[in-house]
Design an enzyme around this catalytic site. Structure first.
Site, PDB file in Angstrom:
ATOM      1  N   SER A  47      65.944-100.984  48.798  1.00 11.69           N
ATOM      2  CA  SER A  47      66.319-102.046  47.855  1.00 11.69           C
ATOM      3  C   SER A  47      65.337-103.213  47.911  1.00 11.69           C
ATOM      4  CB  SER A  47      67.728-102.557  48.166  1.00 11.69           C
ATOM      5  OG  SER A  47      68.669-101.527  48.007  1.00 11.69           O
ATOM      6  N   LYS A  74      72.036-113.779  53.918  1.00 13.39           N
ATOM      7  CA  LYS A  74      72.504-114.865  53.038  1.00 13.39           C
ATOM      8  C   LYS A  74      71.784-114.852  51.707  1.00 13.39           C
ATOM      9  CE  LYS A  74      73.664-116.926  57.232  1.00 13.39           C
ATOM     10  NZ  LYS A  74      72.905-116.182  58.207  1.00 13.39           N
ATOM     11  N   ARG A 101      65.236 -92.273  56.237  1.00 12.60           N
ATOM     12  CA  ARG A 101      64.000 -92.160  55.467  1.00 12.60           C
ATOM     13  C   ARG A 101      62.826 -91.812  56.379  1.00 12.60           C
ATOM     14  NH1 ARG A 101      65.585 -97.651  52.515  1.00 12.60           N
ATOM     15  NH2 ARG A 101      66.416 -97.826  54.610  1.00 12.60           N
ATOM     16  N   HIS A 112      70.156 -94.309  47.627  1.00 19.56           N
ATOM     17  CA  HIS A 112      71.557 -94.421  48.059  1.00 19.56           C
ATOM     18  C   HIS A 112      72.426 -93.374  47.367  1.00 19.56           C
ATOM     19  CE1 HIS A 112      70.490 -98.921  48.498  1.00 19.56           C
ATOM     20  NE2 HIS A 112      70.664 -98.478  49.727  1.00 19.56           N
TER      21      HIS A 112
HETATM   22  P1  ADP Z   1      68.165-100.619  51.981  1.00 21.66           P
HETATM   23  O1  ADP Z   1      67.416-100.306  53.244  1.00 21.66           O
HETATM   24  O2  ADP Z   1      67.602 -99.940  50.782  1.00 21.66           O
HETATM   25  O3  ADP Z   1      68.439-102.085  51.790  1.00 21.66           O
HETATM   26  P2  ADP Z   1      70.926-100.294  52.778  1.00 21.66           P
HETATM   27  O4  ADP Z   1      70.900-101.222  53.905  1.00 21.66           O
HETATM   28  O5  ADP Z   1      71.811-100.629  51.648  1.00 21.66           O
HETATM   29  O6  ADP Z   1      69.536 -99.950  52.147  1.00 21.66           O
HETATM   30  O7  ADP Z   1      71.185 -98.821  53.306  1.00 21.66           O
HETATM   31  C1  ADP Z   1      72.374 -98.153  53.324  1.00 21.66           C
HETATM   32  C2  ADP Z   1      72.132 -96.736  53.794  1.00 21.66           C
HETATM   33  O8  ADP Z   1      71.389 -96.043  52.801  1.00 21.66           O
HETATM   34  C3  ADP Z   1      71.321 -96.582  55.072  1.00 21.66           C
HETATM   35  O9  ADP Z   1      71.840 -95.493  55.779  1.00 21.66           O
HETATM   36  C4  ADP Z   1      69.936 -96.258  54.589  1.00 21.66           C
HETATM   37  O10 ADP Z   1      69.216 -95.527  55.542  1.00 21.66           O
HETATM   38  C5  ADP Z   1      70.287 -95.415  53.396  1.00 21.66           C
HETATM   39  N1  ADP Z   1      69.212 -95.403  52.422  1.00 21.66           N
HETATM   40  C6  ADP Z   1      68.676 -96.435  51.764  1.00 21.66           C
HETATM   41  N2  ADP Z   1      67.701 -96.023  50.933  1.00 21.66           N
HETATM   42  C7  ADP Z   1      67.628 -94.668  51.088  1.00 21.66           C
HETATM   43  C8  ADP Z   1      66.805 -93.658  50.513  1.00 21.66           C
HETATM   44  N3  ADP Z   1      65.839 -93.943  49.661  1.00 21.66           N
HETATM   45  N4  ADP Z   1      67.030 -92.365  50.894  1.00 21.66           N
HETATM   46  C9  ADP Z   1      67.982 -92.085  51.792  1.00 21.66           C
HETATM   47  N5  ADP Z   1      68.786 -92.982  52.378  1.00 21.66           N
HETATM   48  C10 ADP Z   1      68.605 -94.275  52.024  1.00 21.66           C
END
Ligand code: ADP
Length: 163
Positions: free
Chosen positions: A128, A41, A90, A17
């Site tokens: 995550s 949730k 990704r 992120h």
């Molecule tokens: P996760 O899939 O890790 O739970 P989120 O839903 O919080 O992540 O994702 C928020 C944004 O961050 C999305 O656009 C997701 O594609 C991007 N993202 C999450 N992990 C990565 C990563 N390792 N590299 C690049 N972008 C990422």
């Protein structure tokens, strides 16, 4: 002034992120990191905790702010005066879903477009959910998240383990 929104659950923030947020901050005048209130949730950290952890991780980025939101991303983006959504991609699994979301958001708000940044190769395996799973099973996640967040994650998992 063009400002962008980087939305996500951030439960918790990983270096994946942070990589996207940092690159977005270099491209746009301002960036708002939007933390989704309803991260399912069963989020490990509540929204106030996720916001606080993000704030500490982006302190060095002067044009980045953090806010939580509920409801439609297009409404949140409008409320922040942003015309761009930045998302990290990704793998192909992200692509199908993210393109559909981008098209839906553009349909809802034609002035709002989505920009995709390819994940940095050394971060592209980070999610995550997987990081939490590895940490819960005793794996070393110290290279995947900022140190303060590693500590919070391990403490939270230990608390959960005692429940
Ligand atoms: P996760 O899939 O890790 O739970 P989120 O839903 O919080 O992540 O994702 C928020 C944004 O961050 C999305 O656009 C997701 O594609 C991007 N993202 C999450 N992990 C990565 C990563 N390792 N590299 C690049 N972008 C990422």
């Amino acid at each position: 002034m063009t400002t962008a929104v980087c939305p996500g659950s951030f439960d918790p923030l990983t270096y994946g992120h942070l990589d996207i947020i940092t690159r977005a901050a270099a491209m746009f005048d301002g960036v708002t990191v939007g933390v989704l209130v309803n991260a399912g949730k069963r989020s490990l950290f509540d929204v106030a905790e996720r916001v606080e952890m993000l704030e500490s991780a982006v302190l060095h980025l002067s044009n980045v702010t953090v806010a939580s939101f509920d409801g439609l991303l297009v409404d949140f983006s409008r409320s922040r005066g942003s015309t761009v959504i930045v998302k990290g991609l990704r793998a192909s699994a992200d692509f199908d879903y993210e393109v559909q979301m981008a098209q839906m958001n553009r349909h809802l708000e034609p002035d709002l477009d989505t920009v995709f940044l390819p994940a940095s190769p050394e971060r592209s395996f980070l999610a995550s959910s997987l990081v939490k799973e590895v940490a819960a099973l005793g794996g070393d996640v110290s290279a995947m998240l900022p140190r303060v967040i590693v500590d919070r994650l391990l403490a939270r998992l230990a608390d959960r383990g005692r429940d």
